[in-house]
Motif scaffolding. Sequence first.
Motif, PDB file in Angstrom:
ATOM      1  N   LEU A 198       0.830  -1.210   0.000  1.00 48.71           N
ATOM      2  CA  LEU A 198       0.000   0.000   0.000  1.00 48.71           C
ATOM      3  C   LEU A 198       0.863   1.258   0.000  1.00 48.71           C
ATOM      4  O   LEU A 198       0.544   2.244  -0.669  1.00 48.71           O
ATOM      5  CB  LEU A 198      -0.924  -0.002   1.224  1.00 48.71           C
ATOM      6  CG  LEU A 198      -1.953  -1.132   1.308  1.00 48.71           C
ATOM      7  CD1 LEU A 198      -2.799  -0.988   2.572  1.00 48.71           C
ATOM      8  CD2 LEU A 198      -2.848  -1.157   0.075  1.00 48.71           C
ATOM      9  N   THR A 210      -5.481   0.285  -9.221  1.00 47.59           N
ATOM     10  CA  THR A 210      -5.699  -0.157  -7.853  1.00 47.59           C
ATOM     11  C   THR A 210      -5.204  -1.588  -7.658  1.00 47.59           C
ATOM     12  O   THR A 210      -4.926  -2.297  -8.610  1.00 47.59           O
ATOM     13  CB  THR A 210      -7.197  -0.085  -7.507  1.00 47.59           C
ATOM     14  OG1 THR A 210      -7.930  -0.812  -8.499  1.00 47.59           O
ATOM     15  CG2 THR A 210      -7.675   1.349  -7.489  1.00 47.59           C
ATOM     16  N   LEU A 231      -5.642  -5.505  -0.914  1.00 48.80           N
ATOM     17  CA  LEU A 231      -6.751  -5.043  -0.072  1.00 48.80           C
ATOM     18  C   LEU A 231      -7.562  -6.219   0.443  1.00 48.80           C
ATOM     19  O   LEU A 231      -8.013  -6.235   1.591  1.00 48.80           O
ATOM     20  CB  LEU A 231      -7.679  -4.119  -0.875  1.00 48.80           C
ATOM     21  CG  LEU A 231      -7.493  -2.610  -0.769  1.00 48.80           C
ATOM     22  CD1 LEU A 231      -8.674  -1.913  -1.408  1.00 48.80           C
ATOM     23  CD2 LEU A 231      -7.312  -2.147   0.658  1.00 48.80           C
ATOM     24  N   TYR A 269      -8.385  -7.238   4.240  1.00 47.91           N
ATOM     25  CA  TYR A 269      -9.759  -7.474   4.708  1.00 47.91           C
ATOM     26  C   TYR A 269      -9.876  -8.819   5.408  1.00 47.91           C
ATOM     27  O   TYR A 269     -10.440  -8.910   6.509  1.00 47.91           O
ATOM     28  CB  TYR A 269     -10.740  -7.421   3.530  1.00 47.91           C
ATOM     29  CG  TYR A 269     -12.082  -8.033   3.879  1.00 47.91           C
ATOM     30  CD1 TYR A 269     -12.987  -7.347   4.690  1.00 47.91           C
ATOM     31  CD2 TYR A 269     -12.420  -9.317   3.450  1.00 47.91           C
ATOM     32  CE1 TYR A 269     -14.194  -7.922   5.054  1.00 47.91           C
ATOM     33  CE2 TYR A 269     -13.622  -9.895   3.801  1.00 47.91           C
ATOM     34  CZ  TYR A 269     -14.509  -9.191   4.602  1.00 47.91           C
ATOM     35  OH  TYR A 269     -15.699  -9.767   4.969  1.00 47.91           O
ATOM     36  N   PHE A 286      -3.030   2.537   5.256  1.00 49.26           N
ATOM     37  CA  PHE A 286      -4.306   2.148   4.655  1.00 49.26           C
ATOM     38  C   PHE A 286      -5.235   3.352   4.469  1.00 49.26           C
ATOM     39  O   PHE A 286      -5.907   3.481   3.438  1.00 49.26           O
ATOM     40  CB  PHE A 286      -4.983   1.088   5.532  1.00 49.26           C
ATOM     41  CG  PHE A 286      -6.426   0.842   5.185  1.00 49.26           C
ATOM     42  CD1 PHE A 286      -6.782   0.281   3.965  1.00 49.26           C
ATOM     43  CD2 PHE A 286      -7.431   1.177   6.081  1.00 49.26           C
ATOM     44  CE1 PHE A 286      -8.107   0.065   3.631  1.00 49.26           C
ATOM     45  CE2 PHE A 286      -8.764   0.962   5.764  1.00 49.26           C
ATOM     46  CZ  PHE A 286      -9.102   0.404   4.533  1.00 49.26           C
ATOM     47  N   TYR A 343      -4.049   5.283   1.498  1.00 38.82           N
ATOM     48  CA  TYR A 343      -4.416   4.540   0.285  1.00 38.82           C
ATOM     49  C   TYR A 343      -5.902   4.742  -0.021  1.00 38.82           C
ATOM     50  O   TYR A 343      -6.277   5.010  -1.162  1.00 38.82           O
ATOM     51  CB  TYR A 343      -4.105   3.059   0.494  1.00 38.82           C
ATOM     52  CG  TYR A 343      -4.491   2.170  -0.665  1.00 38.82           C
ATOM     53  CD1 TYR A 343      -3.592   1.921  -1.696  1.00 38.82           C
ATOM     54  CD2 TYR A 343      -5.747   1.573  -0.736  1.00 38.82           C
ATOM     55  CE1 TYR A 343      -3.938   1.100  -2.763  1.00 38.82           C
ATOM     56  CE2 TYR A 343      -6.098   0.760  -1.795  1.00 38.82           C
ATOM     57  CZ  TYR A 343      -5.195   0.530  -2.806  1.00 38.82           C
ATOM     58  OH  TYR A 343      -5.541  -0.270  -3.863  1.00 38.82           O
ATOM     59  N   SER A 344      -6.725   4.631   1.014  1.00 35.60           N
ATOM     60  CA  SER A 344      -8.173   4.795   0.837  1.00 35.60           C
ATOM     61  C   SER A 344      -8.512   6.187   0.317  1.00 35.60           C
ATOM     62  O   SER A 344      -9.397   6.348  -0.531  1.00 35.60           O
ATOM     63  CB  SER A 344      -8.904   4.547   2.161  1.00 35.60           C
ATOM     64  OG  SER A 344      -8.661   3.243   2.636  1.00 35.60           O
ATOM     65  N   SER A 394     -12.505  -1.116  -5.128  1.00 35.34           N
ATOM     66  CA  SER A 394     -11.513  -0.779  -4.104  1.00 35.34           C
ATOM     67  C   SER A 394     -12.114   0.121  -3.029  1.00 35.34           C
ATOM     68  O   SER A 394     -11.887  -0.085  -1.831  1.00 35.34           O
ATOM     69  CB  SER A 394     -10.300  -0.095  -4.735  1.00 35.34           C
ATOM     70  OG  SER A 394      -9.395  -1.034  -5.246  1.00 35.34           O
ATOM     71  N   CYS A 448     -12.462  -0.785   0.857  1.00 32.06           N
ATOM     72  CA  CYS A 448     -11.886   0.086   1.893  1.00 32.06           C
ATOM     73  C   CYS A 448     -12.921   0.397   2.972  1.00 32.06           C
ATOM     74  O   CYS A 448     -12.631   0.348   4.176  1.00 32.06           O
ATOM     75  CB  CYS A 448     -11.378   1.387   1.277  1.00 32.06           C
ATOM     76  SG  CYS A 448      -9.858   1.218   0.313  1.00 32.06           S
TER      77      CYS A 448
END
Length: 718
Positions: free
Chosen positions: A252, A294, A299, A303, A371, A374-375, A390, A394
């Motif tokens: 990330l 992405t 990701l 998760y 994160f 990145y989000s 993505s 997120c």
Amino acid sequence: MAQVEKRGGLLRKSSASKKPLKEKVVLMYDEIFMMEDPGQCSPRFWEELFLMKVNLEYLEGKLESLDGEELMKIKDNINCLFQHCIQALGEEHPIRVVNALQTLCALIRGVHQKNKSTSGFDIINMLMGFDKAELCMKNLMESLDSLLCAEGSESLKSLCLKLLLCLVTVTDNISQNTILEYVMINSIFEAILQILSHPPSRREHGYDAVVLLALLVNYRKYESVNPYIVKLSIVDDEATLNGMGLVIAQALSEYNRQYKDKEEEHQSGFFSALTNMVGSMFIADAHEKISVQTNEAILLALYEAVHLNRNFITVLAQSHPEMGLVTTPVSPAPTTPVTPLGTTPPSSDVISSVELPLDADVQTSNLLITFLKYSSIVMQDTKDEHRLHSGKLCLIILTCIAEDQYANAFLHDDNMNFRVNLHRMPMRHRKKAADKNLPCRPLVCAVLDLMVEFIVTHMMKEFPMDLYVRCIQVVHKLLCYQKKCRVRLHYTWRELWSALINLLKFLMSNETVLLAKHNIFTLALMIVNLFNMFITYGDTFLPTPSSYDELYYEIIRMHQSFDNLYSMVLRLSTNAGQWKEAASKVTHALVNIRAIINHFNPKIESYAAVNHISQLSEEQVLEVVRANYDTLTLKLQDGLDQYERYSEQHKEAAFFKELVSAPSLPVSLRGPFPAVAFHHAGGHLGSSCGVPKAAKTTKESSGIRHASSLPKQTRARQ
């Protein structure tokens, strides 16, 4: 002497007078594609085959050129080749092992490509034969497990992982890949964990190992018991979990760095100068130009770790120097194939507890901060399908985090303050915030900033209703924790209130267009209930009495928006249409907001008339508000601090099935099998990697305030 050119498996002299000569390995492939067993004519055939450099292009092309009937005629030879490949994996000579691994990949991919329309059982029969499939796959998985766990060549381990990724991703839908049943039975879970817990192996293979694990976890996860899900959920080894976190953080962080580099490149170039000349009319175009691909695969791994393993939550807060700010010299790494921007597996860890000690001059970071950054990038533009996936993923991850008690403890911890530089979408009506002015705050402030940023920037024609609902849910769950534990967060709540009111205005002004596609009353009810949460319980979690006063001021100042919303839902709730019930719920939810408006507005008008003031200042309005709390009557609304917990299987199964399908997962795993040079074990490894741990102080909750009826009230003033 005439030069020799190699083209498509042929050795061709520059002179055209003679016929082209074929490589020996190509001649041996041709023998396999005859109906006779090549081993009968030449006893050393299979032994010699794996000493020859594999010609993947020719082998796959040959398989592709055959029709179904022709392929069935040479089924026995293909079975024999597959079995001899597995036998070669046990050889001591590394060249044979490398060639066997590459041949296996070509066979698996070639047969799958030829039999896309057939069932998985037919492919198993074509590769191994039904009668020998179980034993073949058992031997294959045991050999791969041994190679991954042994202290041998890192390149061999890389090839093993590439083969496994090829096996997992060869079909468009992972759950339709019947061969994976054997991967479930003959688990390589422990081998993956060993790679992640061992720093040198993690540096070389961590990315592939994490992606492989994420994909295996998603194999028929709703239809049967998946052993990888069970095993991942109970991992408690700190080194393994930290290793997984480091791999995800590195991937990330690399995406964030590349995005920032491209952003700076555009800002300092000719385009930036042109934009300054003609205004901001091209801002949207500039944003499109710096979009990068992405990485749903990494990701997905994050998760699954957050969702399945409670112990992984602690990894989110592990502190380390921010990646990308400090560079260390590393030995040259072997050349790897170029992959799309944002999906390239990082070549080495950038953190070392020996070489990068924490100090006052280095910005401290952690996986959660990386994160969030990145989000903030991928959630800027949700028009592209991959970025929409993505963005949704997120928000799902943030939902899981917002529900977790321990995660909330460190999110709200005053002793864990960070400066989080989120990316903000370029907009005409606002200037870009200066990075240097960012304050150090608890991490929950960055989460709320991210949610506010999303609310403000996505009010558009293609309205992402599902993402908005998830965004509001995240905010609500954080407020529930603050109310429950009486956490008084010093946050600029006005920005959130303003964003929510503007969202309500957008829903009303686009009522006709939006109602044709969405039930906007579900979202409107959630927004109104957030305000009800602040009104009913704000005195338990807002930082100061003046913050509560400012809430009332904002409601009164924007009363026209709430009046318009009430008129709209009243109109639809009194008509016998499809929205009657949904609109009625919003009507009832507005009771306290309307009570505040109807109570204070006449008193403000009276104050203005008595003092002969045409337009009151904010402080004057607040003075009226403070003086008239005693006579305000509000109704208790049940369930404001309750929410339905996240459930993947019941609501998100279709999304995750689509996510792990071939078109939706841009992990660059379906390209040519890499021709990896052979290196001795550890020949290009750097120093071991560790994570410096910051002392974590968890703020204890100050008790739970149970809901009580709101009397004709005098607010408790702190």
